[in-house]
Write a protein that holds these residues in place. Sequence first.
Motif, PDB file in Angstrom:
ATOM      1  N   UNK A  79      12.114  -2.025  -3.279  1.00  0.00           N
ATOM      2  CA  UNK A  79      11.259  -1.062  -2.785  1.00  0.00           C
ATOM      3  C   UNK A  79       9.890  -1.759  -2.392  1.00  0.00           C
ATOM      4  N   UNK A  80       9.072  -1.076  -1.617  1.00  0.00           N
ATOM      5  CA  UNK A  80       7.695  -1.517  -1.469  1.00  0.00           C
ATOM      6  C   UNK A  80       6.797  -1.105  -2.598  1.00  0.00           C
ATOM      7  N   UNK A  81       6.022  -2.044  -3.014  1.00  0.00           N
ATOM      8  CA  UNK A  81       4.851  -1.436  -4.100  1.00  0.00           C
ATOM      9  C   UNK A  81       4.146  -0.150  -3.676  1.00  0.00           C
ATOM     10  N   UNK A  82       3.783   0.438  -4.522  1.00  0.00           N
ATOM     11  CA  UNK A  82       2.926   1.637  -4.448  1.00  0.00           C
ATOM     12  C   UNK A  82       1.733   1.624  -4.535  1.00  0.00           C
ATOM     13  N   UNK A  83       0.855   2.005  -3.543  1.00  0.00           N
ATOM     14  CA  UNK A  83      -0.497   1.917  -3.819  1.00  0.00           C
ATOM     15  C   UNK A  83      -1.413   2.456  -4.794  1.00  0.00           C
ATOM     16  N   UNK A  84      -2.128   1.587  -5.646  1.00  0.00           N
ATOM     17  CA  UNK A  84      -2.529   2.140  -7.222  1.00  0.00           C
ATOM     18  C   UNK A  84      -3.965   1.755  -7.333  1.00  0.00           C
ATOM     19  N   UNK A  85      -4.805   1.426  -6.421  1.00  0.00           N
ATOM     20  CA  UNK A  85      -6.137   1.269  -6.794  1.00  0.00           C
ATOM     21  C   UNK A  85      -6.953   2.678  -6.773  1.00  0.00           C
ATOM     22  N   UNK A  86      -6.471   3.932  -6.464  1.00  0.00           N
ATOM     23  CA  UNK A  86      -6.879   5.057  -6.743  1.00  0.00           C
ATOM     24  C   UNK A  86      -6.010   5.964  -7.327  1.00  0.00           C
ATOM     25  N   UNK A  87      -6.367   7.079  -7.904  1.00  0.00           N
ATOM     26  CA  UNK A  87      -5.372   7.940  -8.270  1.00  0.00           C
ATOM     27  C   UNK A  87      -5.398   8.922  -7.179  1.00  0.00           C
ATOM     28  N   UNK A  88      -4.069   8.520  -6.214  1.00  0.00           N
ATOM     29  CA  UNK A  88      -3.638   9.296  -5.129  1.00  0.00           C
ATOM     30  C   UNK A  88      -3.063  10.741  -5.162  1.00  0.00           C
ATOM     31  N   UNK A  89      -2.462  10.666  -6.363  1.00  0.00           N
ATOM     32  CA  UNK A  89      -1.638  11.870  -6.720  1.00  0.00           C
ATOM     33  C   UNK A  89      -2.818  12.808  -6.853  1.00  0.00           C
ATOM     34  N   UNK A  97       2.181   3.897   7.476  1.00  0.00           N
ATOM     35  CA  UNK A  97       1.201   4.681   7.137  1.00  0.00           C
ATOM     36  C   UNK A  97       1.758   5.333   5.643  1.00  0.00           C
ATOM     37  N   UNK A  98       0.645   5.641   4.854  1.00  0.00           N
ATOM     38  CA  UNK A  98       0.936   6.173   3.252  1.00  0.00           C
ATOM     39  C   UNK A  98       0.211   7.317   3.202  1.00  0.00           C
ATOM     40  N   UNK A  99       0.011   8.359   4.345  1.00  0.00           N
ATOM     41  CA  UNK A  99      -0.639   9.657   4.263  1.00  0.00           C
ATOM     42  C   UNK A  99      -2.131   9.666   3.693  1.00  0.00           C
ATOM     43  N   UNK A 100      -2.299  10.060   2.364  1.00  0.00           N
ATOM     44  CA  UNK A 100      -3.652  10.168   1.694  1.00  0.00           C
ATOM     45  C   UNK A 100      -3.994   8.792   1.194  1.00  0.00           C
ATOM     46  N   UNK A 101      -3.154   7.785   1.249  1.00  0.00           N
ATOM     47  CA  UNK A 101      -3.443   6.310   0.873  1.00  0.00           C
ATOM     48  C   UNK A 101      -3.615   5.606   2.160  1.00  0.00           C
ATOM     49  N   UNK A 102      -3.897   5.977   3.158  1.00  0.00           N
ATOM     50  CA  UNK A 102      -3.971   5.452   4.545  1.00  0.00           C
ATOM     51  C   UNK A 102      -2.971   4.533   5.139  1.00  0.00           C
ATOM     52  N   UNK A 103      -3.460   3.214   5.618  1.00  0.00           N
ATOM     53  CA  UNK A 103      -2.477   2.499   6.491  1.00  0.00           C
ATOM     54  C   UNK A 103      -2.394   1.056   5.616  1.00  0.00           C
ATOM     55  N   UNK A 104      -1.322   0.640   5.461  1.00  0.00           N
ATOM     56  CA  UNK A 104      -0.526  -0.357   4.565  1.00  0.00           C
ATOM     57  C   UNK A 104      -0.116  -1.615   5.435  1.00  0.00           C
ATOM     58  N   UNK A 105      -0.003  -2.811   4.898  1.00  0.00           N
ATOM     59  CA  UNK A 105       0.519  -3.886   5.465  1.00  0.00           C
ATOM     60  C   UNK A 105       1.298  -4.642   4.334  1.00  0.00           C
ATOM     61  N   UNK A 106       2.450  -5.118   4.731  1.00  0.00           N
ATOM     62  CA  UNK A 106       3.415  -5.695   3.546  1.00  0.00           C
ATOM     63  C   UNK A 106       4.165  -6.737   4.122  1.00  0.00           C
TER      64      UNK A 106
END
Length: 417
Positions: free
Chosen positions: A308-318, A346-355
């Motif tokens: 699975x792709x890594x989960x954005x974690x630089x902020x408390x997006x939950x 796209x990751x919704x409230x975590x914006x746009x991501x590249x993997x």
Amino acid sequence: MSGIDLPTPDFTNNMKLIGHSPIGGRGDGLQLMVHRGFAYVAHPWSQGFSIVDVRDPKKPGAVTYAPAPANTWNIHLQTHDDLLLVINALDLFADVETFADEKTYYTKSVGDTVAGSGRKRAWSAGMSVFDISVPDRPRKIGELNIDGVGFHRLWYVGGRYAYASALFDGFTDYIFVTIDMADPTRPEIVGRWWLPGMNKAAGEAPTAPEGKRYALHHALVSGDTAYACWRDGGLTLLDIKDHANPKLIAHRNWSPPFGGGTHSPLPLPGRDLLVVADEAVLDHEEDGRKHTWIFDIREPTNPVSISTFPIPSEADYVAKGGHFGPHNLHENRPGSFVSETLIFATWQNAGIRAFDISDPYRPRETGALVPAAPTEMTDRRAGRPRVIQSADVFVDAAGIIYATDYNAGLAIIEYGG
């Protein structure tokens, strides 16, 4: 809009905001295509679609707006050569009495909900075909009409056939259809496929558990295989060599134990891999942590998830509010940026991501940009938080990233490589 006027992103890593368009005051966007220097943006709230001149991505220009028919939304569209295909369906979110709580949309059969609402047919259902030989002057040349709620999403990259999710009267939710485009002025449905239990009119007993939707979001086609995502119904691989009679190759569903929402497929045929994103559909991860999966499909009858792709974690997006988790993937369309190792999402409230998935067992994030919160809310649903909800992403052949949001307009982004 010049560079100094750009809204400052909340977070950046190896991505830079280079342009932005408020889309003529209709900041809501869902699916988008960038074609011949113009961005075609489908609106979830503004009941129509817009065309933005992005020939200079740093200075997006004039906007052309095309309204939808009455009570109808045009939330998904496709471009190829001189054709633009736009879905028509009942504008569900305008039906505030039935769909005031978004949980109703995501956790109940849409067919049953609309049938039970007593609504009289007063919307367009199916698909419109436009000539876009003049890119910002769409001219309607064809239409496909169906009974029921209408189409949801399309896949068309040229050739004779298009593919769609369609909700007909008598079905619980959206099913897979093939469309003959031999005459674009008179497209015709030639094939259908659905999960067992969806055809109530034929006496099938629904099989979806309480609180779950078995509904095709959409399929992508590679070769003779349609890779189809069925929300809480999981993933199917369909053999479509005979377009009138699609056949099941494999069906996988990981809900439960995971929370469903299977939404976006991306086949990588050169590597025998398939990327699948599960959409986060409720606030604060109420529907559980959602993932983007990589499947090994060397044996099509036995797709196996390997990472699975890594989960954005630089902020408390939950805690941020709104939806946190995957939504859409850049789809490697012909003529756009195409890669089987670099995936944009796209990751919704975590914006746009590249993997980078060069090693499919160890995907790693290589870029991110979280746009600023919207200044105005086009989403008319009560109580929606004023946070970014990045919806769709398209990367052009030059590697420029375009992303929509439910409220914040069109973001244009440069990836650092």
